[in-house]
Design a protein around this motif. Sequence first.
Motif, PDB file in Angstrom:
ATOM      1  N   UNK A   1       0.751  -1.103  -0.010  1.00  0.00           N
ATOM      2  CA  UNK A   1      -0.172  -0.178  -0.047  1.00  0.00           C
ATOM      3  C   UNK A   1       0.965   1.320  -0.048  1.00  0.00           C
ATOM      4  N   UNK A   2       0.834   2.173  -0.896  1.00  0.00           N
ATOM      5  CA  UNK A   2       1.355   3.226  -0.948  1.00  0.00           C
ATOM      6  C   UNK A   2       0.463   4.566  -0.845  1.00  0.00           C
ATOM      7  N   UNK A   3      -0.583   4.362  -0.408  1.00  0.00           N
ATOM      8  CA  UNK A   3      -1.507   5.440  -0.151  1.00  0.00           C
ATOM      9  C   UNK A   3      -1.447   6.093   1.209  1.00  0.00           C
ATOM     10  N   UNK A   4      -0.823   7.152   1.136  1.00  0.00           N
ATOM     11  CA  UNK A   4      -0.410   7.900   2.308  1.00  0.00           C
ATOM     12  C   UNK A   4      -1.607   8.233   3.241  1.00  0.00           C
ATOM     13  N   UNK A   5      -2.799   8.222   2.833  1.00  0.00           N
ATOM     14  CA  UNK A   5      -4.061   8.814   3.455  1.00  0.00           C
ATOM     15  C   UNK A   5      -4.432   7.364   4.346  1.00  0.00           C
ATOM     16  N   UNK A   6      -4.066   6.512   3.805  1.00  0.00           N
ATOM     17  CA  UNK A   6      -4.418   5.230   4.298  1.00  0.00           C
ATOM     18  C   UNK A   6      -3.674   4.729   5.553  1.00  0.00           C
ATOM     19  N   UNK A   7      -3.404   5.661   6.481  1.00  0.00           N
ATOM     20  CA  UNK A   7      -2.567   5.581   7.547  1.00  0.00           C
ATOM     21  C   UNK A   7      -2.223   4.122   8.333  1.00  0.00           C
ATOM     22  N   UNK A   8      -3.414   3.378   8.326  1.00  0.00           N
ATOM     23  CA  UNK A   8      -3.487   1.922   9.015  1.00  0.00           C
ATOM     24  C   UNK A   8      -2.562   0.959   8.098  1.00  0.00           C
TER      25      UNK A   8
END
Length: 107
Positions: free
Chosen positions: A46-53
């Motif tokens: 996962x490289x989505x910074x908004x998905x902190x989890x």
Amino acid sequence: MAYLPFLRERSPQHQTLNPIQFVNQKLGIPDHRFKVGDRIKYRYICDDKLDTENYLKLQINYGLIIWMAPNPKGQRWEIYILWDDESPKYFDFHSPHWSNGDDLEFA
């Protein structure tokens, strides 16, 4: 449709191609290792910074191939997958898996 058996009897040299053979011979797109109905697994980080989890964690998704369509311009197959966490009622049929399935595995 009623005339097809008659034509087949009258023309024994007529050879019926299945869709995969047609795509191979007429469009030049090679056969794919996956078939419709195969259960597959997709792994990615996962490289989505908004998905902190889940950021920078390995994610594994499972799904079912529901459709495959040849893309003559790209010389590849477009694989349409119904992922386990998606609802068939709201599935977006216009978002195929674009990588030609090279990053997919059998589940």
